[in-house]
Design a protein around this motif. Structure first.
Motif, PDB file in Angstrom:
ATOM      1  N   THR A  78       0.840  -1.219   0.000  1.00  0.00           N
ATOM      2  CA  THR A  78       0.000   0.000   0.000  1.00  0.00           C
ATOM      3  C   THR A  78       0.866   1.257   0.000  1.00  0.00           C
ATOM      4  O   THR A  78       0.337   2.362  -0.064  1.00  0.00           O
ATOM      5  N   TYR A  79       2.162   1.108   0.114  1.00  0.00           N
ATOM      6  CA  TYR A  79       3.120   2.234   0.176  1.00  0.00           C
ATOM      7  C   TYR A  79       2.763   3.212   1.294  1.00  0.00           C
ATOM      8  O   TYR A  79       3.149   4.371   1.261  1.00  0.00           O
ATOM      9  N   GLY A  80       1.964   2.758   2.250  1.00  0.00           N
ATOM     10  CA  GLY A  80       1.577   3.630   3.373  1.00  0.00           C
ATOM     11  C   GLY A  80       0.655   4.773   2.967  1.00  0.00           C
ATOM     12  O   GLY A  80       0.498   5.754   3.717  1.00  0.00           O
ATOM     13  N   ILE A  81       0.039   4.671   1.791  1.00  0.00           N
ATOM     14  CA  ILE A  81      -0.821   5.781   1.312  1.00  0.00           C
ATOM     15  C   ILE A  81      -2.143   5.761   2.077  1.00  0.00           C
ATOM     16  O   ILE A  81      -2.796   4.714   2.187  1.00  0.00           O
ATOM     17  N   PRO A  82      -2.539   6.916   2.628  1.00  0.00           N
ATOM     18  CA  PRO A  82      -3.750   6.939   3.449  1.00  0.00           C
ATOM     19  C   PRO A  82      -4.992   6.482   2.679  1.00  0.00           C
ATOM     20  O   PRO A  82      -5.200   6.887   1.536  1.00  0.00           O
ATOM     21  N   GLY A  83      -5.798   5.651   3.328  1.00  0.00           N
ATOM     22  CA  GLY A  83      -7.095   5.252   2.771  1.00  0.00           C
ATOM     23  C   GLY A  83      -7.064   4.003   1.905  1.00  0.00           C
ATOM     24  O   GLY A  83      -8.123   3.512   1.496  1.00  0.00           O
ATOM     25  N   VAL A  84      -5.865   3.456   1.597  1.00  0.00           N
ATOM     26  CA  VAL A  84      -5.813   2.325   0.651  1.00  0.00           C
ATOM     27  C   VAL A  84      -6.549   1.102   1.211  1.00  0.00           C
ATOM     28  O   VAL A  84      -7.379   0.496   0.518  1.00  0.00           O
ATOM     29  N   ASN A  85      -6.248   0.745   2.456  1.00  0.00           N
ATOM     30  CA  ASN A  85      -6.895  -0.448   3.023  1.00  0.00           C
ATOM     31  C   ASN A  85      -8.400  -0.281   3.141  1.00  0.00           C
ATOM     32  O   ASN A  85      -9.166  -1.221   2.970  1.00  0.00           O
TER      33      ASN A  85
END
Ligand SMILES: Cc1cc2nc3c(=O)[nH]c(=O)nc-3n(C[C@H](O)[C@H](O)[C@H](O)COP(=O)(O)OP(=O)(O)OC[C@H]3O[C@@H](n4cnc5c(N)ncnc54)[C@H](O)[C@@H]3O)c2cc1C
Length: 406
Positions: free
Chosen positions: A111-118
């Motif tokens: 997810t590359y730590g991108i907010p909201g992906v999960n």
């Protein structure tokens, strides 16, 4: 739990883990752990998006495959590997002592730590993920409202998912697809011609490509891009590739958090000689693409090396085999990528289908009666859906004779 013959523990039972397990004979004392019951043929999961295949076409019972080789399967997650104690501990706290451990845990969704992906996107990593994407897509296509789909990632998974979306609803007047790709071109690891060919084939469809563009945030029905655009979305598909499992660093098999497990040429861990790592989880030198066929080869080799280690014999080094990549783009095109040469034809879909049958037969051995019955039933069911619609379409039949070299 120590028995008289050396105990071999395998953690993870998909391509690499099962290839290892089935390379040991019934005389070997092998226990295999995986948290889920079924082997999944991941290279074909995109076909669940359009409904071309069903989950059951891509799954096999781990218990049956492992029992057939004379070993024990435990449907449990391994929570800890303690190399200094020669012990794995399952998530219910049960310890198992091993003499040699094979780690084949694959990777996790990146997810590359991108907010909201999960929260706001669907991953593309399992049969359940792709069946859910297919279910939502069918619901959107059945409605009377315009709908927007965002695919994040322009690699193999992103393009194969786009192809299946076009197979199911390419003629829809209501659909708009956005494909966001951080790399400068589609399938950046393949020759540049593929990027051009896919884009030219897509002129006929409502698709917008955003290359050199990163996703910065996901919210409900909204994808924010690094170029400042905000895309409305009804379905966001995340195909950002794989990241190392935290299990590797926790077990002392990776030098740092977020790294794959470094291995010697024999596929033994750099940090412990009685732990082998196979498949996607292993970081070999020079680095290799994460492919199922490498995972199968590594799994077979670690089983052989494990036996040699226990007998005090010299081990063999892993030599990756070079195989071409088959990229499916729905019923629009299939590409065969062999180094810098690319072949393109819808007819190559039958080759991809052949690879699928080979993988399934490799684990569901047609040497026993139920394996033969399964093989025949699977062939009839999937050929009916994939090949027959092609050969009954005049346009595709003409295309069969025409293989382009790009
Ligand atoms: C959408 C998609 C398309 C692909 N297309 C192709 C293709 O066309 N050709 C190709 O060659 N390859 C393809 N691949 C890559 C291929 O699927 C992988 O390289 C292969 O699955 C790697 O095998 P593996 O056994 O190392 O890991 P995986 O297949 O990821 O299996 C890892 C297993 O370990 C288990 N596990 C993880 N942690 C634990 C734990 N702590 N305890 C117990 N069990 C655990 C998991 O449940 C899983 O079953 C594709 C992959 C995807 C996702």
């Amino acid at each position: 739990m120590r028995t008289s013959s050396p105990h071999i523990v395998i953690v993870g039972a998909n391509f690499a883990g099962l290839a290892a397990a089935t390379s040991f004979g019934p005389q070997d004392n092998v226990t295999v752990f995986d948290q889920s019951a079924s082997f999944e043929c991941l290279p074909n999961i995109h076909e669940l998006v359009s409904g071309l295949k069903r989950s059951s076409d891509l799954q096999l019972s781990r218990e049956k495959i492992i029992a057939r080789s004379g070993h024990t399967f435990r449907q449990q997650k391994v929570a800890e590997l303690l190399p200094e104690k020669h012990q794995v501990i399952t998530d219910d706290g049960t310890p198992y002592i091993y003499d040699v451990c094979i780690v084949a845990v694959g990777g996790i969704n990146n997810t590359y730590g991108i907010p909201g992906v999960n929260r706001w996107s669907l991953p593309f990593k399992s049969c359940a993920d792709c069946a859910e994407i297919g279910r939502r897509l069918k619901n959107l296509a059945a409605g009377a409202q315009p709908f927007s789909i965002v695919i994040v990632g322009g690699g193999l998974e992103g393009i194969e998912s786009l192809g299946e979306i076009l197979r199911l609803c390419g003629r829809s007047q209501l659909m708009q697809v956005h494909l966001v790709n951080q790399a400068p071109r589609l399938i950046s690891e393949a020759p540049e011609v593929i990027d051009r060919d896919i884009k030219s084939l897509c002129h006929a469809y409502p698709i917008t490509f955003y290359n050199n563009t990163a996703v910065t945030q996901l919210k409900e029905n909204k994808v924010s891009l690094s170029n400042g655009l905000e895309l409305h979305t009804d379905l966001t598909i995340w195909t950002g590739g794989a990241a190392p499992s935290p299990f590797l660093y926790r077990s002392g098999l990776a030098a740092q958090s977020g790294q794959w497990a470094s291995v010697k040429p024999t596929l033994q861990s750099q940090f412990n000689n009685t732990v082998f790592v196979a498949g996607d989880a292993a970081m070999v030198e020079p680095p290799l693409s994460k492919q199922g066929y490498h995972a199968i080869d590594m799994g077979s080799l670690v089983a052989q090396n494990c036996k040699r280690l226990l007998k005090g014999r010299a081990m063999q080094e892993f030599k990756p085999s070079g195989k071409p990549t088959l990229l499916s783009f729905g019923d629009v095109m299939t590409y065969l990528i062999a180094g810098q040469t690319v072949f393109a034809s819808p007819a190559l879909a039958s080759m991809k289908e052949g690879v699928y049958h080979y993988i399934m037969a490799l684990f569901d051995r047609p040497s026993h009666t139920s394996g033969i019955i399964n093989l025949v039933q699977r062939s009839i069911r999937t050929t009916e859906k994939r090949i027959l619609p092609s050969v009954t379409s005049l346009k595709t039949m003409l295309g069969f004779a025409h293989v382009r070299i790009l």
